[in-house]
Scaffold this active site. Structure first.
Site, PDB file in Angstrom:
ATOM      1  N   ARG A 284      23.119  -6.827  20.214  1.00  0.00           N
ATOM      2  CA  ARG A 284      22.135  -7.413  19.309  1.00  0.00           C
ATOM      3  C   ARG A 284      22.837  -8.289  18.279  1.00  0.00           C
ATOM      4  O   ARG A 284      24.037  -8.131  18.034  1.00  0.00           O
ATOM      5  CB  ARG A 284      21.376  -6.294  18.549  1.00  0.00           C
TER       6      ARG A 284
ATOM      7  N   ALA B 203       4.162  -7.523   4.657  1.00  0.00           N
ATOM      8  CA  ALA B 203       3.405  -6.289   4.876  1.00  0.00           C
ATOM      9  C   ALA B 203       2.899  -6.191   6.307  1.00  0.00           C
ATOM     10  O   ALA B 203       2.093  -7.017   6.751  1.00  0.00           O
ATOM     11  CB  ALA B 203       2.235  -6.226   3.889  1.00  0.00           C
TER      12      ALA B 203
ATOM     13  N   TYR C 225       3.551  -4.034  18.780  1.00  0.00           N
ATOM     14  CA  TYR C 225       4.208  -4.576  17.578  1.00  0.00           C
ATOM     15  C   TYR C 225       4.664  -6.010  17.839  1.00  0.00           C
ATOM     16  O   TYR C 225       4.303  -6.933  17.106  1.00  0.00           O
ATOM     17  CB  TYR C 225       5.409  -3.706  17.181  1.00  0.00           C
TER      18      TYR C 225
ATOM     19  N   LYS D 169       3.340  -9.906  16.313  1.00  0.00           N
ATOM     20  CA  LYS D 169       4.171 -10.978  15.740  1.00  0.00           C
ATOM     21  C   LYS D 169       3.872 -12.308  16.459  1.00  0.00           C
ATOM     22  O   LYS D 169       3.732 -13.356  15.829  1.00  0.00           O
ATOM     23  CB  LYS D 169       5.657 -10.636  15.868  1.00  0.00           C
TER      24      LYS D 169
ATOM     25  N   ASP E 220      -4.536  -2.004   0.178  1.00  0.00           N
ATOM     26  CA  ASP E 220      -4.294  -2.310   1.586  1.00  0.00           C
ATOM     27  C   ASP E 220      -4.800  -3.722   1.905  1.00  0.00           C
ATOM     28  O   ASP E 220      -5.994  -4.007   1.764  1.00  0.00           O
ATOM     29  CB  ASP E 220      -5.049  -1.287   2.453  1.00  0.00           C
TER      30      ASP E 220
ATOM     31  N   ASN F  48       0.836  -1.228   0.000  1.00  0.00           N
ATOM     32  CA  ASN F  48       0.000   0.000   0.000  1.00  0.00           C
ATOM     33  C   ASN F  48       0.859   1.262   0.000  1.00  0.00           C
ATOM     34  O   ASN F  48       0.354   2.371   0.085  1.00  0.00           O
ATOM     35  CB  ASN F  48      -0.960  -0.003   1.208  1.00  0.00           C
TER      36      ASN F  48
ATOM     37  N   ARG G 236      16.933   3.515  26.566  1.00  0.00           N
ATOM     38  CA  ARG G 236      15.621   3.719  25.910  1.00  0.00           C
ATOM     39  C   ARG G 236      14.626   2.757  26.553  1.00  0.00           C
ATOM     40  O   ARG G 236      14.875   1.546  26.599  1.00  0.00           O
ATOM     41  CB  ARG G 236      15.747   3.434  24.416  1.00  0.00           C
TER      42      ARG G 236
ATOM     43  N   VAL H  40      23.614   7.198  22.183  1.00  0.00           N
ATOM     44  CA  VAL H  40      23.762   5.780  22.537  1.00  0.00           C
ATOM     45  C   VAL H  40      22.930   5.541  23.786  1.00  0.00           C
ATOM     46  O   VAL H  40      23.180   6.157  24.832  1.00  0.00           O
ATOM     47  CB  VAL H  40      25.246   5.435  22.791  1.00  0.00           C
TER      48      VAL H  40
ATOM     49  N   SER I 243       9.885 -12.032  14.090  1.00  0.00           N
ATOM     50  CA  SER I 243      10.962 -11.235  14.668  1.00  0.00           C
ATOM     51  C   SER I 243      11.430 -11.816  15.991  1.00  0.00           C
ATOM     52  O   SER I 243      10.640 -12.397  16.735  1.00  0.00           O
ATOM     53  CB  SER I 243      10.460  -9.803  14.878  1.00  0.00           C
TER      54      SER I 243
ATOM     55  N   ASN J  53      15.917   2.996  14.274  1.00  0.00           N
ATOM     56  CA  ASN J  53      16.931   1.951  14.359  1.00  0.00           C
ATOM     57  C   ASN J  53      18.353   2.518  14.347  1.00  0.00           C
ATOM     58  O   ASN J  53      18.616   3.571  13.760  1.00  0.00           O
ATOM     59  CB  ASN J  53      16.740   0.944  13.218  1.00  0.00           C
TER      60      ASN J  53
HETATM   61  C1  WQD Z   1      19.480  -1.617  18.350  1.00  0.00           C
HETATM   62  C2  WQD Z   1      20.357  -1.174  19.511  1.00  0.00           C
HETATM   63  C3  WQD Z   1      19.270   0.409  20.970  1.00  0.00           C
HETATM   64  C4  WQD Z   1      18.986   3.677  18.098  1.00  0.00           C
HETATM   65  C5  WQD Z   1      13.928  -3.285  16.704  1.00  0.00           C
HETATM   66  C6  WQD Z   1      12.693  -4.122  16.788  1.00  0.00           C
HETATM   67  C7  WQD Z   1      12.878  -5.405  16.040  1.00  0.00           C
HETATM   68  C8  WQD Z   1      13.302  -5.090  14.646  1.00  0.00           C
HETATM   69  C9  WQD Z   1      14.588  -4.278  14.648  1.00  0.00           C
HETATM   70  C10 WQD Z   1      11.409  -5.001  13.191  1.00  0.00           C
HETATM   71  C11 WQD Z   1      19.577  -1.081  20.820  1.00  0.00           C
HETATM   72  C12 WQD Z   1      20.470   1.040  20.289  1.00  0.00           C
HETATM   73  C13 WQD Z   1      19.237   2.439  18.678  1.00  0.00           C
HETATM   74  C14 WQD Z   1      19.692   4.828  18.554  1.00  0.00           C
HETATM   75  C15 WQD Z   1      20.866   3.463  20.134  1.00  0.00           C
HETATM   76  N1  WQD Z   1      12.273  -4.386  13.968  1.00  0.00           N
HETATM   77  N2  WQD Z   1      20.171   2.347  19.680  1.00  0.00           N
HETATM   78  N3  WQD Z   1      20.608   4.670  19.570  1.00  0.00           N
HETATM   79  O1  WQD Z   1      15.349  -2.208  19.143  1.00  0.00           O
HETATM   80  O2  WQD Z   1      17.029  -4.097  18.723  1.00  0.00           O
HETATM   81  O3  WQD Z   1      14.959  -3.958  17.346  1.00  0.00           O
HETATM   82  O4  WQD Z   1      14.311  -3.071  15.370  1.00  0.00           O
HETATM   83  O5  WQD Z   1      11.305  -6.137  12.902  1.00  0.00           O
HETATM   84  O6  WQD Z   1      11.663  -6.114  16.035  1.00  0.00           O
HETATM   85  O7  WQD Z   1      12.459  -4.436  18.141  1.00  0.00           O
HETATM   86  O8  WQD Z   1      16.736  -2.271  17.027  1.00  0.00           O
HETATM   87  O9  WQD Z   1      18.122  -0.630  15.849  1.00  0.00           O
HETATM   88  O10 WQD Z   1      16.273   0.217  17.380  1.00  0.00           O
HETATM   89  O11 WQD Z   1      18.311  -0.790  18.374  1.00  0.00           O
HETATM   90  O12 WQD Z   1      21.694   3.347  21.047  1.00  0.00           O
HETATM   91  O13 WQD Z   1      19.499   5.985  18.058  1.00  0.00           O
HETATM   92  O14 WQD Z   1      20.830   0.150  19.252  1.00  0.00           O
HETATM   93  O15 WQD Z   1      19.213   0.809  22.329  1.00  0.00           O
HETATM   94  O16 WQD Z   1      20.452  -1.473  21.871  1.00  0.00           O
HETATM   95  P1  WQD Z   1      16.034  -3.121  18.200  1.00  0.00           P
HETATM   96  P2  WQD Z   1      17.324  -0.789  17.100  1.00  0.00           P
END
Ligand code: WQD
Length: 343
Positions: A232, A83, A151, A155, A59, A33, A296, A218, A126, A200
């Site tokens: 991660r 989607a 979210y 899933k 959609d 969409n 966060r 960070v 995920s 992200n």
């Molecule tokens: C990664 C790390 C943050 C931004 C999410 C969803 C997951 C998938 C991927 C969809 C963490 C740190 C981040 C920033 C930071 N999405 N960070 N400063 O939260 O692991 O996963 O996105 O499928 O389902 O949950 O990914 O990239 O947001 O964070 O320090 O500006 O980077 O704290 O440790 P996350 P992320």
């Protein structure tokens, strides 16, 4: 030529999967969409593969439009369903939209599969379904914990809907649990299209380096990890895409051992935020402007995948290392800036 429906196929992981499907001889039709992607992705896919995928814009949360699509497309060999709304933070603000969209779309697709006697669906799941695992690396048998966001809850719910549907309907399902997909196709023609301020880490790093953002925050360095920052399992989006080609092939060639199968898509290695920054600085030769701030809310401390089951059962293994992931992400960011400059 086997024809695959890719929902959300103009999105980040969807577009990379379409490229891999075409390069493995599949015909692709995309339904999207376009609320979270742009139609130019179709031309950019064609520049990579020489084939512009068929496309319909509507959609999938609309039952009538989805039913109409399946009534007109009874020759599909499989579906890969990307989607969905996917922003963790946004889902905390808009829970009902997330449930209606993410659950409703899947239900409409399952109804459509009944219409055209289509039995094979690969679902984009995920690692967020695990929450903070008790043991690492986390295996597919790890307990599913209460979701930390609508979210993540959608899933979990979609996996359960597929599990029960596969048990009672003529449907087989593979759920692929992505860890943290990052990077971009080596051509820098497709990648993670940023809409607004990135949630992200990696797009925020590259946007800071290119000058779109002042500095990276960070989120916390008081975690129980070697350098205090959260960890991660970052995995190249092309490795993720290739796993989808393997999964759809497994279904079409009747190699599944259960009506529903679940696989982790990770590298098996955890990197901290600071290590990702160090990788970026290594490959770009730049010094990144960042500062440590508070954690966060909602972030887990550390997660990385057990990859044994996917390696053994799917015969798939992530190949690309962190520096290649960051190199491709940086090349993509620079290509975006060049394109903007040309506009
Ligand atoms: C990664 C790390 C943050 C931004 C999410 C969803 C997951 C998938 C991927 C969809 C963490 C740190 C981040 C920033 C930071 N999405 N960070 N400063 O939260 O692991 O996963 O996105 O499928 O389902 O949950 O990914 O990239 O947001 O964070 O320090 O500006 O980077 O704290 O440790 P996350 P992320």
């Amino acid at each position: 030529m086997k024809r695959i429906l890719v929902t959300g196929g103009t999105g980040f992981i969807g577009s990379h999967t379409v490229v891999e499907l075409q390069q493995h001889g599949y015909e692709v039709i995309i339904v999207d969409n376009l609320v979270n992607s742009s139609i130019e992705v179709l031309d950019n896919i064609a520049k990579i593969t020489g084939i512009k995928p068929s496309f319909e814009q509507f959609d999938l949360a609309d039952p009538a439009k989805t039913a109409d699509f399946f009534n007109r497309n009874k020759d599909l060999s499989g579906i890969i369903h990307f989607a969905a709304y996917k922003a963790v933070g946004e889902s905390m603000q808009k829970p009902l939209e997330y449930y209606r969209n993410n659950i409703g779309s899947l239900l409409n697709i399952l109804e459509g599969m009944k219409t055209c006697a289509l039995g094979d669906i690969v679902f984009s799941s995920s690692c967020t379904v695990y929450g903070q695992p008790d043991e690492l690396p986390v295996t597919e048998q790890a307990p599913i914990k209460p979701a930390w966001s609508p979210y993540g809850n959608t899933k979990q719910m979609c996996e359960e809907i597929l599990r029960f549907s596969a048990a009672s309907l003529p449907i087989k399902a593979i759920a692929l649990r992505y860890f943290n997909p990052i990077g971009a196709h080596e051509s820098a023609l497709i990648g993670e299209l940023p809409l607004g301020i990135p949630n992200n880490l990696v797009p925020y790093i590259t946007q800071t380096a290119i000058g779109l953002r002042q500095s990276l925050h960070v989120f916390g360095n008081d975690y129980d990890t070697p350098d205090g920052t959260a960890m991660r399992d970052y995995i190249h989006v092309v490795d993720i895409a290739r796993a989808h080609v393997v999964a759809i092939g497994r279904m079409i060639n009747k190699r599944m051992k259960h009506n529903m199968e679940i696989f982790n898509l990770g590298t098996g290695h955890g990197f901290s935020v600071l290590e990702v920054i160090q990788s970026f600085e290594r490959v770009s030769g730049l010094k990144l402007n960042y500062k440590i701030v508070d954690r966060r809310p909602g972030d887990i401390e550390k997660v990385w995948a057990s990859t044994d089951f996917a390696n053994k059962e799917l015969g798939w293994k992530a190949e690309k290392k962190i520096d290649e992931m960051m190199t491709s992400a940086w090349k993509w960011e620079k290509a975006l800036a060049d394109r903007k400059g040309q506009q």
